[in-house]
Design an enzyme around this catalytic site. Structure first.
Site, PDB file in Angstrom:
ATOM      1  CG  HIS A   1      21.745 -53.703  -5.328  1.00 41.99           C
ATOM      2  ND1 HIS A   1      22.628 -53.501  -6.359  1.00 41.99           N
ATOM      3  CD2 HIS A   1      21.139 -54.893  -5.578  1.00 41.99           C
ATOM      4  CE1 HIS A   1      22.576 -54.525  -7.190  1.00 41.99           C
ATOM      5  NE2 HIS A   1      21.683 -55.376  -6.743  1.00 41.99           N
ATOM      6  CB  CYS A   2      16.705 -51.564  -7.312  1.00 43.59           C
ATOM      7  SG  CYS A   2      15.043 -52.064  -7.816  1.00 43.59           S
ATOM      8  N   PRO A   3      17.168 -55.044  -6.768  1.00 38.89           N
ATOM      9  CG  PRO A   3      16.072 -56.677  -5.517  1.00 38.89           C
ATOM     10  CD  PRO A   3      16.591 -55.277  -5.434  1.00 38.89           C
TER      11      PRO A   3
END
Length: 328
Positions: free
Chosen positions: A187-189
């Site tokens: 998951h890439c913020p």
């Protein structure tokens, strides 16, 4: 039968099949509210970095080379042609980077479909039917039941208790998205999205074009920075040039490491989650599954089948993201 409670009143209603309204549409794989202050801040920070470097590079380096405020007859033609060339290349790279950034944000990474084969209650009912009819597992596989290679230590299929569905191979549950993501990498913020099967290519291209853009900026803007040392320059202009160069060098260093890591993982047909699991956990060699089919096949699995479109944000990989061939 549905029971609805309001205070101390309890009522029962018999609802016919198909009479329930369809569930409200959800934003891609997200099952909760996607855009909040916590998710907007990282995206806003990235936009700030991109806009800051672009504005400073354009105003402090490209415009002096183009000499737009000079009379065309008095322009230094060598500097002007160099400025036109650098402007075309830098703006084209920035355009490709922004297209990949938007594609990474807006593309659904892929979720488990709401079909009977992934539902526990329907799968359990199907298993009872096969046992009652005496149908063997091999016969069921011949009818089209696909096999999952990633299973629990007990040999059972992986199941997500939050999504109430069986997990396909290489699928993991994201607690931020509150959904299971197909071939989840991480998951890439910075894109407020998961990197999964359908947007992995756009994410890799985003990192690639970001690195190429800042590399080009550092290489070309070094001329303007060196000129401030030998020529009389206002302090404000010198500070902004050094600030832009410093920010670009920092981003360049980070992106070099980040892109190198992801290229290595892609060539090995391994996601970030799989890499961390194999490194920090004791994985049984008998239960370890490999999807490595060679560098070329591994790149095609992420960037698409046609190599001519590998560097273009189109032509996603083929397949559904539910089943993957295991290396023999």
């Amino acid at each position: 039968v549905v029971r609805i409670r309001r205070g101390s009143i309890s009522r029962r209603f018999l609802i016919r099949a198909g009479s329930l309204p369809p569930p409200p549409p959800r934003w891609m794989a997200f099952k909760g509210e996607r855009w909040t202050v916590a998710t907007l801040l990282p995206v806003g920070f990235v936009v700030w970095i991109i806009s800051t470097i672009w504005i400073l590079y354009t105003t402090l380096h490209l415009l002096p080379l183009l000499q737009l405020y000079e009379d065309p007859q008095n322009r230094d033609q060598i500097r002007y042609k160099r400025g036109v060339l650098q402007a075309c290349i830098s703006q084209a790279l920035t355009f490709m980077m922004m297209i990949c950034y938007l594609a990474s944000i807006l593309t659904d990474p892929g979720g488990i479909p709401d079909t009977p084969e992934w539902r526990q209650e329907i799968t359990t009912r199907e298993g009872r039917r096969r046992r009652n009819s005496g149908e063997s597992d091999e016969k069921a596989k011949q009818k089209g039941h696909n096999k999952s290679f990633e299973v629990k230590h007990t040999g059972e299929r992986r199941f997500c208790k939050w999504c109430d569905k069986f997990k396909p191979d290489r699928c993991h549950h994201c607690r931020v998205c509150k959904s299971c993501i197909l071939r989840m990498d991480h998951h890439c913020p910075w894109i407020a999205n998961c990197v999964g099967f359908r947007n992995h290519k756009y994410f890799l291209l985003l990192v690639f074009y970001s690195l190429v853009t800042v590399d080009y900026i550092v290489f070309t803007m070094s001329e303007s920075v060196s000129r401030t040392i030998t020529e009389e320059t206002p302090a404000r202009r010198r500070f902004l040039l050094v600030f832009c160069m410093t920010l670009s060098v920092i981003m360049c260093t980070l992106l070099h490491v980040f892109l190198g890591l992801h290229i290595m993982l892609t060539c090995r047909a391994t996601t970030t989650i799989e890499f961390c699991e194999k490194r920090h956990r004791r994985v049984d060699a008998m239960n370890c599954v490999s999807y490595d089919h060679g560098i070329c096949a591994n790149l095609k699995a992420v960037l698409g089948h046609n190599p001519l479109f590998w560097l273009i944000p189109c032509g996603p990989p083929e397949g559904s993201g539910l089943y993957f061939d295991v290396a023999k």
